[in-house]
Design a protein around this motif. Structure first.
Motif, PDB file in Angstrom:
ATOM      1  N   MET A   1     -68.157  21.414  16.954  1.00 18.36           N
ATOM      2  CA  MET A   1     -68.214  22.872  17.130  1.00 18.36           C
ATOM      3  C   MET A   1     -67.538  23.232  18.440  1.00 18.36           C
ATOM      4  O   MET A   1     -67.738  22.591  19.462  1.00 18.36           O
ATOM      5  N   THR A   2     -66.740  24.298  18.413  1.00 19.84           N
ATOM      6  CA  THR A   2     -66.059  24.774  19.609  1.00 19.84           C
ATOM      7  C   THR A   2     -66.554  26.164  19.949  1.00 19.84           C
ATOM      8  O   THR A   2     -67.160  26.858  19.122  1.00 19.84           O
ATOM      9  N   ALA A   3     -66.266  26.574  21.199  1.00 20.94           N
ATOM     10  CA  ALA A   3     -66.684  27.913  21.615  1.00 20.94           C
ATOM     11  C   ALA A   3     -65.994  28.982  20.790  1.00 20.94           C
ATOM     12  O   ALA A   3     -66.562  30.033  20.504  1.00 20.94           O
ATOM     13  N   SER A   4     -64.732  28.687  20.369  1.00 24.51           N
ATOM     14  CA  SER A   4     -64.005  29.670  19.565  1.00 24.51           C
ATOM     15  C   SER A   4     -64.596  29.824  18.176  1.00 24.51           C
ATOM     16  O   SER A   4     -64.393  30.845  17.519  1.00 24.51           O
ATOM     17  N   GLY A   5     -65.306  28.812  17.693  1.00 22.34           N
ATOM     18  CA  GLY A   5     -65.923  28.910  16.372  1.00 22.34           C
ATOM     19  C   GLY A   5     -67.308  29.506  16.401  1.00 22.34           C
ATOM     20  O   GLY A   5     -67.868  29.845  15.353  1.00 22.34           O
ATOM     21  N   LEU A   6     -67.910  29.645  17.586  1.00 23.66           N
ATOM     22  CA  LEU A   6     -69.275  30.156  17.672  1.00 23.66           C
ATOM     23  C   LEU A   6     -69.345  31.642  17.330  1.00 23.66           C
ATOM     24  O   LEU A   6     -70.265  32.081  16.629  1.00 23.66           O
ATOM     25  N   LEU A   7     -68.371  32.427  17.795  1.00 23.55           N
ATOM     26  CA  LEU A   7     -68.387  33.865  17.504  1.00 23.55           C
ATOM     27  C   LEU A   7     -68.193  34.146  16.016  1.00 23.55           C
ATOM     28  O   LEU A   7     -68.957  34.932  15.432  1.00 23.55           O
ATOM     29  N   PRO A   8     -67.190  33.523  15.329  1.00 24.63           N
ATOM     30  CA  PRO A   8     -67.097  33.734  13.876  1.00 24.63           C
ATOM     31  C   PRO A   8     -68.358  33.295  13.135  1.00 24.63           C
ATOM     32  O   PRO A   8     -68.799  33.969  12.192  1.00 24.63           O
ATOM     33  N   ALA A   9     -68.939  32.161  13.563  1.00 21.88           N
ATOM     34  CA  ALA A   9     -70.163  31.700  12.898  1.00 21.88           C
ATOM     35  C   ALA A   9     -71.280  32.723  13.052  1.00 21.88           C
ATOM     36  O   ALA A   9     -72.042  32.988  12.107  1.00 21.88           O
ATOM     37  N   THR A  10     -71.388  33.326  14.242  1.00 23.70           N
ATOM     38  CA  THR A  10     -72.425  34.337  14.466  1.00 23.70           C
ATOM     39  C   THR A  10     -72.179  35.572  13.607  1.00 23.70           C
ATOM     40  O   THR A  10     -73.117  36.145  13.027  1.00 23.70           O
ATOM     41  N   LEU A  11     -70.905  36.000  13.512  1.00 27.82           N
ATOM     42  CA  LEU A  11     -70.593  37.171  12.691  1.00 27.82           C
ATOM     43  C   LEU A  11     -70.890  36.918  11.217  1.00 27.82           C
ATOM     44  O   LEU A  11     -71.376  37.804  10.506  1.00 27.82           O
ATOM     45  N   TYR A  12     -70.591  35.723  10.740  1.00 24.81           N
ATOM     46  CA  TYR A  12     -70.897  35.398   9.341  1.00 24.81           C
ATOM     47  C   TYR A  12     -72.399  35.221   9.127  1.00 24.81           C
ATOM     48  O   TYR A  12     -72.915  35.452   8.028  1.00 24.81           O
ATOM     49  N   LEU A  13     -73.105  34.795  10.172  1.00 25.67           N
ATOM     50  CA  LEU A  13     -74.525  34.502  10.023  1.00 25.67           C
ATOM     51  C   LEU A  13     -75.340  35.761   9.732  1.00 25.67           C
ATOM     52  O   LEU A  13     -76.318  35.709   8.973  1.00 25.67           O
ATOM     53  N   VAL A  14     -74.940  36.903  10.309  1.00 22.20           N
ATOM     54  CA  VAL A  14     -75.723  38.135  10.118  1.00 22.20           C
ATOM     55  C   VAL A  14     -75.768  38.545   8.644  1.00 22.20           C
ATOM     56  O   VAL A  14     -76.856  38.693   8.062  1.00 22.20           O
ATOM     57  N   PRO A  15     -74.620  38.740   7.958  1.00 25.62           N
ATOM     58  CA  PRO A  15     -74.718  39.077   6.527  1.00 25.62           C
ATOM     59  C   PRO A  15     -75.286  37.934   5.695  1.00 25.62           C
ATOM     60  O   PRO A  15     -75.924  38.178   4.660  1.00 25.62           O
ATOM     61  N   ALA A  16     -75.057  36.681   6.145  1.00 26.40           N
ATOM     62  CA  ALA A  16     -75.636  35.556   5.399  1.00 26.40           C
ATOM     63  C   ALA A  16     -77.155  35.639   5.401  1.00 26.40           C
ATOM     64  O   ALA A  16     -77.811  35.397   4.370  1.00 26.40           O
ATOM     65  N   LEU A  17     -77.745  35.986   6.549  1.00 19.90           N
ATOM     66  CA  LEU A  17     -79.200  36.136   6.620  1.00 19.90           C
ATOM     67  C   LEU A  17     -79.681  37.266   5.712  1.00 19.90           C
ATOM     68  O   LEU A  17     -80.676  37.124   4.987  1.00 19.90           O
ATOM     69  N   VAL A  18     -78.971  38.406   5.750  1.00 18.67           N
ATOM     70  CA  VAL A  18     -79.390  39.559   4.942  1.00 18.67           C
ATOM     71  C   VAL A  18     -79.370  39.206   3.460  1.00 18.67           C
ATOM     72  O   VAL A  18     -80.340  39.455   2.723  1.00 18.67           O
ATOM     73  N   TRP A  19     -78.275  38.590   3.000  1.00 23.10           N
ATOM     74  CA  TRP A  19     -78.181  38.250   1.579  1.00 23.10           C
ATOM     75  C   TRP A  19     -79.149  37.135   1.202  1.00 23.10           C
ATOM     76  O   TRP A  19     -79.689  37.130   0.080  1.00 23.10           O
ATOM     77  N   ALA A  20     -79.395  36.203   2.103  1.00 20.20           N
ATOM     78  CA  ALA A  20     -80.369  35.148   1.809  1.00 20.20           C
ATOM     79  C   ALA A  20     -81.774  35.730   1.668  1.00 20.20           C
ATOM     80  O   ALA A  20     -82.555  35.309   0.801  1.00 20.20           O
ATOM     81  N   ILE A  21     -82.103  36.717   2.498  1.00 25.23           N
ATOM     82  CA  ILE A  21     -83.420  37.361   2.407  1.00 25.23           C
ATOM     83  C   ILE A  21     -83.549  38.120   1.087  1.00 25.23           C
ATOM     84  O   ILE A  21     -84.587  38.066   0.412  1.00 25.23           O
ATOM     85  N   ILE A  22     -82.480  38.832   0.701  1.00 25.40           N
ATOM     86  CA  ILE A  22     -82.515  39.564  -0.572  1.00 25.40           C
ATOM     87  C   ILE A  22     -82.672  38.586  -1.735  1.00 25.40           C
ATOM     88  O   ILE A  22     -83.481  38.809  -2.656  1.00 25.40           O
ATOM     89  N   ALA A  23     -81.908  37.491  -1.707  1.00 20.54           N
ATOM     90  CA  ALA A  23     -81.998  36.504  -2.787  1.00 20.54           C
ATOM     91  C   ALA A  23     -83.385  35.871  -2.832  1.00 20.54           C
ATOM     92  O   ALA A  23     -83.966  35.689  -3.912  1.00 20.54           O
ATOM     93  N   ARG A  24     -83.933  35.543  -1.664  1.00 17.96           N
ATOM     94  CA  ARG A  24     -85.268  34.939  -1.642  1.00 17.96           C
ATOM     95  C   ARG A  24     -86.317  35.892  -2.208  1.00 17.96           C
ATOM     96  O   ARG A  24     -87.233  35.484  -2.929  1.00 17.96           O
TER      97      ARG A  24
END
Length: 681
Positions: A1-24
């Motif tokens: 993992m690099t510092a440059s990949g942390l920001l994209p991962a964080t941006l993807y994580l927010v909608p991923a959490l929302v959709w995972a909660i809806i699916a659950r």
């Protein structure tokens, strides 16, 4: 993992959490034992595929920099296939959302999933090429997904129902939902174009993906705020705490001796265990208490309160106090109960009128669900009921008040956006409260019936004693009155005798006394009824026709509302006497009223009986006199004996019917006689 990949991962994580909660939440719905729905089944798969797609993005962003590896290729393929699959499933779910559900035909399904399968095959082949680069295959996936995405938008706008947006649990798409998604997409595209123009194309693509995912999730997430907000807060806090533990572990490991590293590893593992086990439970309880105003003690408090209510309060007062406590403990805006007889009780902020207007009663209410209203039950309701629930801000907060004896009505909560019953433990607690309330109402009803029976027995004994005494008095008085009346008749026939006018006055008064004695004897007598099928319309028409000249002479207009086919099981002569008595009372009441004077006789058929209503527009009866109107010897007229309505009540109750008086609409009085219907031949 690099510092440059942390920001994209964080941006993807927010909608991923929302959709995972809806699916659950949708998968958890399977455990409730409610009926299955094709819409839910497809929507559940679509949300799971979207969550998988976004999670793959997070994983790819966190991979270490370098050449493509087997793991990177596998994650990239999962990311691209889940994108195409989620759009195909989403389009299918959108097609099923309108109520009633209309499953698409085989040709539509073949075209939809055939295109997705072809795109998936092309993406798989692209990933299988020697040394594929991630970017070209990701671009190909976007091009494959574009037509499906546009079809989803068009399908959503075409099938969305017009109407105001509001909290609802029926998963029915409305035009404001599509507009919300559209504006979100436009904003996301505008941000992407701005970043691309600034030379930030890679970051712009990340923002484009995350923004599109959040825009599509917005309508669903807003209706599940009571689930999404706590879960996002808890998950984000746990991830931040875990990240802090890992950062601290890395920093300390760089400064410790190698012999101390095992101890550091154990401490880090223990810290992570504390974060994800007791820490998670504490965080969830704190979030529910601070954000949703919920706690485990609420259900116990509600149950304890119901135990303090006494059945002696009566059913209405028990309902009012239970609603007030429900608002106080659960901190919802308002609550309401619509009883089976049509009476409505509300507490707090609750728009009750639209719900009362459309809510079914009697046999029509039997078609409503016999359990708390979940999403599938809401989708089965008629459109008018769903709209009324949305206007009252009732999402998943409605249930029938059912006891082993009967259905009392329905309880509703103005849950707003955060107060819906999204978790099964909330549903179970709410249903337990409603079930206990139903038992309390049973107790109040049985107690009221017992008291009524005791009073009726005491009243019957009193009436029997009065009747026996009245019969003796009437019998003792009638003989001398008859002798005096005979002598007065002889004196009145002699024109040459003095005081002829006085003799006639004596005769009239003696005849009046004899009529009153006859009423006393009729009140005391227990007549045998000759029961037969009686057409109430014909009886009312004949009786009103005979009395019409007397009514018109008094300046009273008489009207009849008698639909054919209303047949009661009654004694024709006794029932005619009752109707004559009621019409004469109406004539007396209208004697001092200004014009126009009206009396209406109406015949009704419904609610298990045949009804006969006599309504006048006279001065009416004072409210404190209404309960005593049918008591013997009680009269609101100065010259009345108080026996006419008592005799009418005695005759009606002998038929197994009821007679009640109530204020008429506007002015006057309505007397309703309800009799058993005649059995069909």
């Amino acid at each position: 993992m690099t510092a440059s990949g942390l920001l994209p991962a964080t941006l993807y994580l927010v909608p991923a959490l929302v959709w995972a909660i809806i699916a659950r939440q949708l998968w958890a719905y399977l455990r409730t034992g409610r009926p299955h729905s094709p819409t839910f089944d497809v929507f559940r798969l679509a949300t799971s595929a979207i969550a998988l797609h976004l999670a793959s993005h997070v994983a790819v962003a966190l991979l270490p920099a370098g050449g493509p590896s087997t793991l990177a290729l596998g994650l990239g393929l999962a990311r691209d296939l889940s994108l195409v699959g989620s759009l195909a499933l989403g389009r299918h779910a959108i097609r099923l959302m309108p109520v009633p559900e209309r499953p698409p035909g085989r040709a539509w399904l073949a075209a939809n999933y055939g295109f997705a399968a072809s795109a998936g095959l092309a993406l798989t082949l692209a990933h299988a090429l020697p040394e594929p680069a991630v970017s070209p295959t990701e671009t190909l996936a976007r091009f494959c997904a574009l037509p499906l995405g546009l079809l989803c938008l068009w399908e959503g706008w075409r099938t969305a129902r017009p109407g105001a947006w509001g909290p609802e649990g029926a998963i029915e798409m409305r035009q404001p939902d599509v507009a919300l998604v559209g504006w979100g997409l436009l904003g996301t595209v505008a941000a992407f174009l701005a970043l691309a123009a600034a030379g930030q194309m890679p970051f712009g693509l990340v923002l484009l993906d995350a923004g599109i995912a959040l825009a599509i999730a917005a309508p669903v997430a807003l209706r599940l705020l009571g689930v999404v907000i706590p879960d996002v807060l808890v998950t984000a806090t746990l991830l931040a705490a875990a990240g802090g533990v890992l950062v601290a572990h890395t920093a300390l490991a760089a400064h410790l001796d190698a012999r101390d590293l095992p101890l550091l590893h154990c401490a880090a593992a223990l810290a992570l265990a504390l974060v994800f086990m007791p820490g998670q439970a504490w965080l969830r309880a704190a979030t529910n208490r601070l954000v949703l105003h919920r706690s485990r003690q609420q259900q116990a408090a509600l149950q304890s309160f119901l135990h303090t209510l006494s059945p002696e309060l009566g059913t209405r007062e028990c309902c009012r106090r239970a609603l007030a406590e429900l608002v106080r403990v659960r901190r919802v805006a308002g609550t309401a109960i619509i009883l089976d007889d049509g009476e409505a009780i509300a507490h707090g902020d609750f728009e009750l009128a639209p719900l009362v207007r459309v809510w079914p009663r009697g046999a029509a209410a039997d078609a409503l669900p016999a359990r708390s209203f979940g999403s599938i039950e809401l989708r089965a309701l008629p459109l008018a009921l769903r709209e009324a629930l949305v206007r009252a801000h009732v999402t998943l907060g409605a249930a029938p008040i059912l006891s082993p004896r009967r259905r009392w009505g329905w309880l509703f909560m103005n849950t707003g956006m955060l107060g819906g019953l999204f978790h099964e433990e909330d549903v179970e607690g709410f249903c337990a409260f409603v079930a206990q309330l139903a038992l309390l109402l049973d107790g109040a009803d049985l107690l009221a019936r017992t008291v009524a029976v005791e009073r009726a027995l005491a009243h019957a004994e009193k009436l029997a004693a009065i009747g026996e005494l009245a019969a003796r008095i009437a019998h003792e008085i009638r003989n001398p009155v008859a002798a005096a009346r005979s002598l007065a008749q002889q004196l009145a026939r002699e024109p040459g005798l003095p005081w002829v006018a006085e003799h006639r006055l004596i005769l009239e008064e003696l005849e009046r006394v004899e009529r009153q004695m006859g009423q006393l004897l009729r009140f005391a007598r227990r007549d045998e009824l000759r029961l037969e099928p009686v057409d109430l319309g014909e009886l009312a028409r004949a009786t009103l026709g005979a009395l019409r000249p007397r009514l018109e002479a008094a300046g009273i207009a008489a009207a009849l509302e008698a639909p054919p086919g209303v047949v009661a099981r009654a004694d024709r002569d006794k029932l005619r006497e009752v109707l004559v008595n009621l019409l004469e009372n109406a004539r007396d009441a209208l004697a001092t009223s200004p014009s126009p004077r009206r009396v209406t006789v109406a015949v009704r058929n419904g609610e298990g009986g045949a009804s006969l209503l006599v309504t006048d527009n006279g001065p009416g009866v004072p409210a404190d006199a209404l309960p005593r109107l049918f008591e013997p010897f009680f009269s609101t007229k100065q010259s009345g004996t108080g026996l006419g309505l008592a005799i009418a009540r005695h005759a009606v109750e002998a038929h197994g019917g009821t007679i009640v008086a109530s204020p008429a609409a506007g002015a006057g009085l309505t007397v309703r006689v309800t009799l058993p219907l005649a059995e069909a031949p």
